[in-house]
Scaffold this motif. Structure first.
Motif, short mmCIF file in Angstrom:
data_model
loop_
_atom_site.label_atom_id
_atom_site.label_comp_id
_atom_site.label_asym_id
_atom_site.label_seq_id
_atom_site.Cartn_x
_atom_site.Cartn_y
_atom_site.Cartn_z
N ALA A 59 0.86 -1.18 0.00
CA ALA A 59 0.00 0.00 0.00
C ALA A 59 0.89 1.22 0.00
O ALA A 59 1.77 1.35 0.84
CB ALA A 59 -0.90 0.01 1.23
N GLY A 61 2.12 5.06 0.48
CA GLY A 61 1.81 6.14 1.39
C GLY A 61 1.49 7.42 0.65
O GLY A 61 1.80 7.58 -0.52
N VAL A 62 0.85 8.36 1.35
CA VAL A 62 0.55 9.64 0.75
C VAL A 62 1.84 10.40 0.47
O VAL A 62 1.98 11.07 -0.55
CB VAL A 62 -0.36 10.46 1.69
CG1 VAL A 62 -0.63 11.84 1.13
CG2 VAL A 62 -1.67 9.71 1.91
N ARG A 130 -6.53 3.17 8.66
CA ARG A 130 -6.56 3.64 7.27
C ARG A 130 -5.43 2.95 6.51
O ARG A 130 -4.27 3.01 6.89
CB ARG A 130 -6.40 5.15 7.19
CG ARG A 130 -6.38 5.67 5.74
CD ARG A 130 -6.25 7.19 5.68
NE ARG A 130 -7.45 7.83 6.16
CZ ARG A 130 -7.48 8.71 7.16
NH1 ARG A 130 -6.36 9.01 7.80
NH2 ARG A 130 -8.61 9.26 7.53
N ARG A 132 -3.64 2.44 2.77
CA ARG A 132 -3.47 2.97 1.42
C ARG A 132 -3.21 1.81 0.47
O ARG A 132 -2.22 1.10 0.59
CB ARG A 132 -2.31 3.96 1.39
CG ARG A 132 -2.02 4.58 0.04
CD ARG A 132 -3.09 5.57 -0.38
NE ARG A 132 -2.71 6.23 -1.63
CZ ARG A 132 -3.49 7.06 -2.30
NH1 ARG A 132 -4.68 7.33 -1.84
NH2 ARG A 132 -3.07 7.61 -3.41
N LYS A 143 0.12 5.42 -7.16
CA LYS A 143 -1.30 5.75 -7.17
C LYS A 143 -2.06 4.66 -6.44
O LYS A 143 -1.55 3.57 -6.24
CB LYS A 143 -1.82 5.86 -8.61
CG LYS A 143 -1.12 6.92 -9.45
CD LYS A 143 -1.65 6.90 -10.87
CE LYS A 143 -0.95 7.93 -11.74
NZ LYS A 143 -1.45 7.90 -13.13
N ARG A 145 -5.82 3.76 -3.83
CA ARG A 145 -7.01 4.19 -3.11
C ARG A 145 -6.82 3.96 -1.62
O ARG A 145 -5.96 3.18 -1.21
CB ARG A 145 -8.23 3.42 -3.60
CG ARG A 145 -8.12 1.92 -3.48
CD ARG A 145 -9.17 1.20 -4.33
NE ARG A 145 -9.01 -0.25 -4.26
CZ ARG A 145 -9.76 -1.04 -3.52
NH1 ARG A 145 -10.69 -0.52 -2.74
NH2 ARG A 145 -9.56 -2.34 -3.51
N THR A 146 -7.62 4.62 -0.84
CA THR A 146 -7.54 4.52 0.61
C THR A 146 -8.75 3.76 1.14
O THR A 146 -9.89 4.05 0.76
CB THR A 146 -7.48 5.91 1.25
OG1 THR A 146 -6.30 6.58 0.79
CG2 THR A 146 -7.43 5.80 2.76
N GLN A 256 0.31 11.42 8.00
CA GLN A 256 -0.77 12.38 7.76
C GLN A 256 -0.24 13.81 7.85
O GLN A 256 -0.86 14.70 8.43
CB GLN A 256 -1.91 12.16 8.75
CG GLN A 256 -2.58 10.79 8.59
CD GLN A 256 -3.72 10.55 9.55
OE1 GLN A 256 -3.56 10.76 10.75
NE2 GLN A 256 -4.85 10.12 9.05
N GLN A 288 4.86 1.12 7.94
CA GLN A 288 5.07 1.26 6.52
C GLN A 288 6.40 0.60 6.16
O GLN A 288 7.23 0.30 7.02
CB GLN A 288 5.09 2.73 6.10
CG GLN A 288 6.27 3.52 6.65
CD GLN A 288 6.22 4.99 6.25
OE1 GLN A 288 5.27 5.46 5.64
NE2 GLN A 288 7.26 5.73 6.58
N THR A 315 -0.11 1.36 6.79
CA THR A 315 -1.32 1.24 7.59
C THR A 315 -1.23 2.22 8.74
O THR A 315 -0.27 2.19 9.50
CB THR A 315 -1.50 -0.19 8.14
OG1 THR A 315 -1.57 -1.12 7.06
CG2 THR A 315 -2.76 -0.30 8.97
#
Length: 330
Positions: A59, A61-62, A130, A132, A143, A145-146, A256, A288, A315
Motif C-alpha cells: 500500500a 503512502g501519501v 486507514r 493505502r 497511485k 485508493r484509501t 498524515q 510502513q 497502515t
C-alpha cells in the motif's frame, strides 16, 4: 507441533526450502497474527507483509518518508523558565530522542503510565485503521485508493467481526501465533527476554538463522501492535522486546503530514520495515515499508521492481477502544 514446523516437514530433502516457500510460510504465520481464519477474513484486509522473493501486497503512502539513520527528533513540550526542555509526559525524560533504543524505552514507559481499564470477557476491542491500497497487487505504486478498516474482536477470543458493505460480518477464531485475542495477549510474558524466547520457539523454520529469528520476531511484534489494543504491561514488553533486536534504527517519517518517529529494521539490504510512533506521546501510529535503494525481485506471480524512496505497506492506526457490542464505534 507448530504450524510452521509442519510446513517445513513438507519441504523436500535434502534441498533447503526455497525463497518462495519461506515467503508462503511467513505469510501464513502473519496471516494468523491478524486473528481470523484466512477463509473467513474480509477480502479487503491487505495488511500482510510478504517478504522477498515473493511478490508482496503493498500500500503506497501519501508521502514518501525521508529515511535517515540516527535522526534526532525533538519533543514539542516547550521549555521551562531556565530554557530547559519541559517533560511532555510525567516521569519520562524531555528533550530530543537520539536513537531507536531511547525511543523504544520512552514508548514502553509511556505505555506503562497510561490509564487503562481492561475489557470484560463479553466486551469487544475495536480497531480502526486507514490503509493505502495500490492500483495493482504486485510491487510498489504511486497511485491507489484509501480504505478504512473497522474490526471488532471479542475480548475472550471467541468471535471477531468486521464491517462489510454496511453490515457486520461475524467469524469464528482459531489459535494464532502470536496471539491476537485480548485474553491471550494479556497472558503473554511481560519480561521482554521471555517474550522473545516464546516467539523464537513458535516461528518454526523461519527461525533457522539468526537473521530469520530477528526479522520474523520484528514482524510478529509489529503485528501485535498493529492489530490490537494491549494491556499496558504487554505493550511495554513489546517495545522492550523490539529494543533487544539487533539492527533496529531510528528514521524519519511523516504520518498524515506530521513528523513521526520511525523505528526501522533493514531487510535484505534494501527495505526499511518501519513502526511509527508519535514523537510527543510515543503512541503507536502505524507501519510502513520504505525502499532505501533500487531493487528488483522475482516471484512466482511476477517481478517486483522497486525504486529508492517507494513507500510500501502503509497502515495508519486511527482509533482503538473497548466497546460493548460489535458495530459500536467510539
Amino acid at each position: 507441533m507448530n504450524d510452521l514446523d509442519m510446513l517445513r516437514d513438507t519441504w523436500a530433502e535434502p534441498a533447503p526450502p526455497s525463497g518462495a516457500a519461506r515467503a508462503s510460510a511467513r505469510a501464513a504465520l502473519l496471516e494468523r497474527a491478524a486473528g481470523t481464519r484466512p477463509e473467513a477474513r474480509p477480502a479487503r484486509r491487505f495488511r500482510l507483509r510478504l517478504p522477498r522473493p515473493a511478490v508482496r501486497l503493498v500500500a503506497a503512502g501519501v508521502l514518501a518518508a525521508a529515511v535517515a539513520v540516527g535522526v534526532t527528533v525533538v519533543q514539542s513540550g516547550g521549555t521551562d523558565g531556565h530554557g530547559r526542555p519541559r517533560p511532555v509526559l510525567p516521569g519520562i525524560p524531555a528533550g530530543p530522542v537520539a536513537n531507536a533504543s531511547e525511543a523504544l524505552e520512552r514508548a514502553a514507559q509511556a505505555a506503562e503510565r497510561r490509564p487503562f481499564t481492561p475489557p470484560r470477557p463479553d466486551q469487544w476491542v475495536y480497531v480502526e485503521s486507514r490503509v493505502r491500497m495500490g492500483d495493482t497487487p504486485n510491487g510498489p505504486v504511486s497511485k491507489g485508493r484509501t480504505l478504512v478498516t473497522r474490526d471488532w474482536k471479542r475480548a475472550d477470543g471467541k468471535k471477531v467481526a468486521a464491517l462489510e458493505h454496511g453490515r457486520i460480518v461475524f467469524a469464528g477464531t482459531m489459535p494464532t501465533t502470536p496471539p491476537s485475542d485480548y485474553a491471550s495477549l494479556a497472558a503473554m510474558p511481560t519480561d521482554p527476554a521471555a517474550l522473545l524466547r516464546r516467539l523464537y520457539q513458535q516461528m518454526g523454520g523461519l527461525g533457522d538463522t539468526a537473521e530469520g529469528r530477528y526479522q520474523t520476531a520484528y514482524s510478529m511484534l509489529g503485528a501485535v501492535l498493529r492489530d490490537n489494543l494491549l494491556p499496558p504491561k504487554t505493550e511495554a514488553a513489546v517495545f522492550r522486546a523490539i529494543k533487544r533486536l539487533p539492527g533496529v534504527t531510528l528514521a524519519r517519517a511523516r504520518v498524515q503530514g506530521r513528523p513521526a518517529l520511525a523505528l526501522a529494521r533493514l531487510e535484505e539490504g534494501w527495505l526499511h520495515e518501519e513502526l511509527m510512533l508519535d514523537p510527543t506521546t510515543y503512541r503507536y501510529l502505524g507501519e510502513q515499508s520504505v525502499a532505501v535503494k533500487d531493487h528488483t525481485g522475482h516471484g512466482d506471480d511476477g517481478d517486483l521492481v522497486v525504486k529508492k524512496g517507494d513507500v510500501l505497506n502503509m497502515t495508519i492506526r486511527l482509533k482503538t477502544a473497548i466497546v460493548d457490542t460489535p458495530g459500536q464505534q467510539p
